[in-house]
Design an enzyme around this catalytic site. Structure first.
Site, short mmCIF file in Angstrom:
data_model
loop_
_atom_site.label_atom_id
_atom_site.label_comp_id
_atom_site.label_asym_id
_atom_site.label_seq_id
_atom_site.Cartn_x
_atom_site.Cartn_y
_atom_site.Cartn_z
N ARG A 21 0.88 -1.27 0.08
CA ARG A 21 0.00 -0.03 -0.03
C ARG A 21 0.83 1.28 -0.02
O ARG A 21 1.87 1.33 0.54
CB ARG A 21 -0.84 -0.07 1.17
CG ARG A 21 -2.05 -1.00 1.25
CD ARG A 21 -3.06 -0.61 0.30
NE ARG A 21 -3.34 0.89 1.19
CZ ARG A 21 -4.29 1.51 0.34
NH1 ARG A 21 -5.07 1.50 -0.50
NH2 ARG A 21 -4.47 2.89 0.93
N ARG A 77 3.86 3.84 -15.73
CA ARG A 77 4.40 3.50 -16.97
C ARG A 77 5.56 4.40 -17.37
O ARG A 77 6.63 3.82 -17.71
CB ARG A 77 3.17 4.09 -18.17
CG ARG A 77 2.13 3.15 -17.95
CD ARG A 77 2.14 1.77 -18.59
NE ARG A 77 0.92 1.17 -18.69
CZ ARG A 77 0.65 -0.11 -18.31
NH1 ARG A 77 1.57 -0.63 -17.48
NH2 ARG A 77 -0.57 -0.48 -18.20
N CYS A 88 -7.19 2.59 -12.70
CA CYS A 88 -7.41 3.94 -11.73
C CYS A 88 -8.86 3.87 -11.49
O CYS A 88 -9.75 3.57 -12.37
CB CYS A 88 -7.02 5.11 -12.50
SG CYS A 88 -5.19 5.14 -12.80
N GLU A 91 -11.64 7.00 -5.08
CA GLU A 91 -11.86 6.85 -3.61
C GLU A 91 -13.18 6.98 -3.30
O GLU A 91 -13.67 8.00 -3.69
CB GLU A 91 -10.55 7.33 -2.78
CG GLU A 91 -10.67 6.91 -1.50
CD GLU A 91 -9.96 5.64 -1.41
OE1 GLU A 91 -10.22 5.00 -0.60
OE2 GLU A 91 -9.06 5.48 -2.20
N ARG A 103 -3.72 7.10 -3.82
CA ARG A 103 -3.44 5.83 -3.17
C ARG A 103 -3.14 5.02 -4.22
O ARG A 103 -3.70 4.86 -5.34
CB ARG A 103 -4.74 5.46 -2.28
CG ARG A 103 -4.99 6.19 -1.07
CD ARG A 103 -6.21 5.83 -0.58
NE ARG A 103 -6.71 6.49 0.51
CZ ARG A 103 -7.45 7.71 0.80
NH1 ARG A 103 -7.51 8.18 -0.25
NH2 ARG A 103 -7.83 7.92 1.81
N TYR A 121 3.65 5.73 3.05
CA TYR A 121 2.67 6.92 3.16
C TYR A 121 3.56 8.07 3.30
O TYR A 121 4.34 8.42 4.26
CB TYR A 121 1.88 6.67 4.42
CG TYR A 121 0.70 5.39 4.19
CD1 TYR A 121 -0.41 5.75 4.08
CD2 TYR A 121 1.44 4.20 4.32
CE1 TYR A 121 -1.27 4.83 3.79
CE2 TYR A 121 0.46 2.96 4.15
CZ TYR A 121 -0.86 3.38 3.87
OH TYR A 121 -1.42 2.52 3.67
N ARG A 129 -2.54 6.14 7.96
CA ARG A 129 -2.04 4.74 8.70
C ARG A 129 -1.98 4.69 9.91
O ARG A 129 -1.11 4.94 10.70
CB ARG A 129 -0.69 4.33 7.84
CG ARG A 129 -0.18 2.91 8.23
CD ARG A 129 -1.17 1.92 7.43
NE ARG A 129 -0.67 0.59 7.78
CZ ARG A 129 -0.53 -0.49 6.99
NH1 ARG A 129 -0.32 -0.09 5.87
NH2 ARG A 129 -0.04 -1.61 7.75
#
Length: 167
Positions: A21, A77, A88, A91, A103, A121, A129
Site C-alpha cells: 500500500r 508507466r 485507476c 476513492e 493511493r 505513506y 495509517r
C-alpha cells in the site's frame, strides 16, 4: 506428498502475491503535481521493498474526487511498468476524508513475508495509517454469530452458472 512446494534446502523461496500500500497527497489538481507525487511514492515503494517491475502483477490507483487532471497510473508507466496491469478509480467520499490524495495497492510477486513489506505513506497521507495495535478488535463471538447466517456452499465457484443443487 501434499502437492505444496516447501522453501528450504534445494528449493527457492516460495513466491506469493503480496499487497503493498502507498498513499501521498498533492497541493493542486494538475497533471504535473499528480505525476510527480505518484512517481515519488512509487520510487520510494520500489526502493523500500526491492521491487523489480517484472514482478509487479498489477496496481490499482485511486484518487480523491478532487483530482481529475490525469491518471496516476501514467507515472508507473513512466517508471517502466510496461507489462503490469494498471487501473485507476476514485476513492469513496467519506466526511472528513483527506483531500487531494492518491493511493495505490500494488500486487507484487515476492518471496518476502507480509511482515517484511514496507507500506509507503508520504506528505499529508502519513496520517492515514494508524498504528495497527490501535485498531479495535472484534469479539470472536460476534464473528461467529455473523457467520451462522452465511451458506458457505453458495459462495463456491460454479463455472456453469447453474445453482449448485441442480448440477
Amino acid at each position: 506428498m501434499t502437492g505444496k512446494v516447501q522453501a528450504g534446502e534445494g528449493y527457492p523461496p516460495a513466491v506469493r502475491c503480496r499487497g503493498i500500500r502507498g498513499a501521498t497527497t498533492v497541493t493542486e489538481n494538475s497533471s504535473e503535481a499528480i505525476l510527480e507525487a505518484t512517481r515519488e511514492m512509487l520510487f520510494i515503494l520500489i526502493r523500500a521493498n526491492g521491487v523489480d517491475p517484472e514482478d509487479v502483477a498489477s496496481a490499482y490507483f485511486t484518487t480523491t474526487v478532487d483530482l481529475t487532471a490525469t491518471y496516476p497510473a501514467l507515472a508507473a508507466r513512466q517508471l517502466g511498468w510496461y507489462d503490469a496491469a494498471l487501473l485507476c478509480g476514485h476513492e469513496m467520499q467519506v466526511p472528513g476524508g483527506l483531500p487531494r490524495c492518491i493511493r495505490v495497492l500494488v500486487h507484487w510477486n515476492t518471496g518476502k513475508s507480509s511482515k517484511e513489506i514496507v507500506h509507503v505513506y508520504l506528505r499529508d497521507a502519513r496520517r492515514l495509517r494508524p498504528d495497527r495495535l490501535s485498531l479495535p478488535e472484534i469479539p470472536w463471538e460476534e464473528i461467529e454469530a455473523a457467520a451462522k447466517n452465511i451458506d458457505f456452499d453458495e459462495l463456491k465457484y460454479n463455472p456453469d452458472g447453474n445453482p449448485q443443487n441442480q448440477q
